[in-house]
Design a protein around this motif. Structure first.
Motif, mmCIF file in Angstrom:
data_model
loop_
_atom_site.group_PDB
_atom_site.id
_atom_site.type_symbol
_atom_site.label_atom_id
_atom_site.label_comp_id
_atom_site.label_asym_id
_atom_site.label_seq_id
_atom_site.Cartn_x
_atom_site.Cartn_y
_atom_site.Cartn_z
ATOM 1 N N LEU A 1 -11.064 19.623 -3.546
ATOM 2 C CA LEU A 1 -10.337 19.054 -2.412
ATOM 3 C C LEU A 1 -9.906 17.599 -2.571
ATOM 4 O O LEU A 1 -9.203 17.083 -1.708
ATOM 5 C CB LEU A 1 -11.192 19.183 -1.141
ATOM 6 C CG LEU A 1 -11.544 20.603 -0.701
ATOM 7 C CD1 LEU A 1 -12.432 20.560 0.536
ATOM 8 C CD2 LEU A 1 -10.293 21.418 -0.434
ATOM 9 N N GLU A 2 -10.321 16.924 -3.638
ATOM 10 C CA GLU A 2 -10.072 15.485 -3.723
ATOM 11 C C GLU A 2 -8.592 15.115 -3.792
ATOM 12 O O GLU A 2 -8.225 14.000 -3.434
ATOM 13 C CB GLU A 2 -10.849 14.852 -4.878
ATOM 14 C CG GLU A 2 -10.402 15.242 -6.250
ATOM 15 C CD GLU A 2 -11.301 14.640 -7.323
ATOM 16 O OE1 GLU A 2 -12.024 13.675 -7.035
ATOM 17 O OE2 GLU A 2 -11.274 15.151 -8.439
ATOM 18 N N ARG A 3 -7.734 16.017 -4.201
ATOM 19 C CA ARG A 3 -6.298 15.689 -4.206
ATOM 20 C C ARG A 3 -5.701 15.784 -2.802
ATOM 21 O O ARG A 3 -4.603 15.313 -2.559
ATOM 22 C CB ARG A 3 -5.547 16.556 -5.197
ATOM 23 C CG ARG A 3 -5.533 18.004 -4.856
ATOM 24 C CD ARG A 3 -4.832 18.860 -5.882
ATOM 25 N NE ARG A 3 -5.530 20.137 -5.863
ATOM 26 C CZ ARG A 3 -5.761 20.864 -6.899
ATOM 27 N NH1 ARG A 3 -5.326 20.487 -8.070
ATOM 28 N NH2 ARG A 3 -6.406 21.993 -6.783
ATOM 29 N N TYR A 4 -6.444 16.411 -1.871
ATOM 30 C CA TYR A 4 -5.965 16.571 -0.504
ATOM 31 C C TYR A 4 -6.596 15.603 0.491
ATOM 32 O O TYR A 4 -6.015 15.328 1.534
ATOM 33 C CB TYR A 4 -6.241 17.999 0.002
ATOM 34 C CG TYR A 4 -5.668 19.061 -0.891
ATOM 35 C CD1 TYR A 4 -4.295 19.236 -1.018
ATOM 36 C CD2 TYR A 4 -6.513 19.886 -1.621
ATOM 37 C CE1 TYR A 4 -3.773 20.218 -1.845
ATOM 38 C CE2 TYR A 4 -5.997 20.872 -2.462
ATOM 39 C CZ TYR A 4 -4.629 21.031 -2.573
ATOM 40 O OH TYR A 4 -4.126 21.986 -3.397
ATOM 41 N N MET A 5 -7.810 15.125 0.190
ATOM 42 C CA MET A 5 -8.498 14.239 1.137
ATOM 43 C C MET A 5 -9.457 13.314 0.400
ATOM 44 O O MET A 5 -9.858 13.579 -0.729
ATOM 45 C CB MET A 5 -9.213 15.040 2.223
ATOM 46 C CG MET A 5 -10.203 16.046 1.720
ATOM 47 S SD MET A 5 -10.883 17.112 3.019
ATOM 48 C CE MET A 5 -9.555 18.262 3.288
ATOM 49 N N ALA A 6 -9.830 12.252 1.075
ATOM 50 C CA ALA A 6 -10.733 11.251 0.513
ATOM 51 C C ALA A 6 -12.148 11.817 0.377
ATOM 52 O O ALA A 6 -12.551 12.689 1.153
ATOM 53 C CB ALA A 6 -10.762 10.017 1.413
ATOM 54 N N PRO A 7 -12.918 11.298 -0.596
ATOM 55 C CA PRO A 7 -14.307 11.758 -0.748
ATOM 56 C C PRO A 7 -15.139 11.605 0.532
ATOM 57 O O PRO A 7 -16.003 12.440 0.812
ATOM 58 C CB PRO A 7 -14.858 10.871 -1.866
ATOM 59 C CG PRO A 7 -13.666 10.501 -2.680
ATOM 60 C CD PRO A 7 -12.541 10.381 -1.675
ATOM 61 N N SER A 8 -14.863 10.569 1.314
ATOM 62 C CA SER A 8 -15.624 10.386 2.548
ATOM 63 C C SER A 8 -15.344 11.500 3.562
ATOM 64 O O SER A 8 -16.239 11.920 4.297
ATOM 65 C CB SER A 8 -15.339 9.020 3.174
ATOM 66 O OG SER A 8 -13.972 8.877 3.453
#
Length: 181
Positions: free
Chosen positions: A57-64
């Motif tokens: 998912l990191e390309r869609y949203m921030a790690p936080s």
């Protein structure tokens, strides 16, 4: 008079049932150690879920944000583990879960803040460089996706201490005149 007081105290204590844990042998282990066991299991589940989810998912949203979503889904699992291993199964599970949700949400906020901060300062690269240079004595590869392993460890420690302190306050056995959650 002293004799009557000690009899009343013994009677009150004998009426108190031991917590309903997954196995009665756990009662021989101090609560703090049981909490550590439960927390370790919860954190292991979280770290696996989080580190599997980040690359997806990191390309869609921030790690936080990923951290928050994964943690939110694991609140009921962690609560169940705490009940089965540490505090005992409550008489009213949903009421107990709802009393513990704010602990999970506050841990999410702390964890999301820490995740964003550690991501912003490139903590993962700094920790990886430190481990490679000082412990493994290996050169750092030029291109490498580091994931969030070291950040996860730091956040796990911070949120673990927070969750332990607040969970003990919320879930510890009540005095006889207090209601159980």
């Amino acid at each position: 008079i002293e004799h009557n007081v000690s009899i009343a105290t013994k009677t009150e204590k004998s009426e108190e049932e031991p917590p309903k844990l997954i196995h009665s042998s756990l009662l021989r282990i101090p609560m703090q150690i049981r909490f550590g066991i439960s927390g370790s299991l919860s954190n292991l589940i979280f770290m696996i879920a989080y580190n599997v989810t980040v690359p997806l998912l990191e390309r869609y949203m921030a790690p936080s944000t990923i951290y928050s979503i994964v943690y939110l889904f694991l609140i009921p699992i962690s609560h169940a583990l705490n009940n089965l291993i540490v505090f005992g199964w409550p008489n009213q599970y949903i009421k107990s879960l709802l009393a513990n949700v704010p602990i999970g949400i506050s841990a999410i906020l702390i964890g999301a803040f820490c995740t964003a901060y550690l991501d912003r300062i490139h903590f993962e690269a700094m920790a990886d460089n430190f481990v490679r240079q000082n412990i493994l004595h290996q050169p750092h590869p030029d291109e490498q996706d580091l994931g969030e392993f070291y950040s996860s460890l730091v956040i796990m420690a911070v949120t673990g201490v927070w969750s332990y302190a607040v969970s003990v306050m919320v879930n510890s056995p009540r005095e006889p005149h207090q209601k159980e959650l």
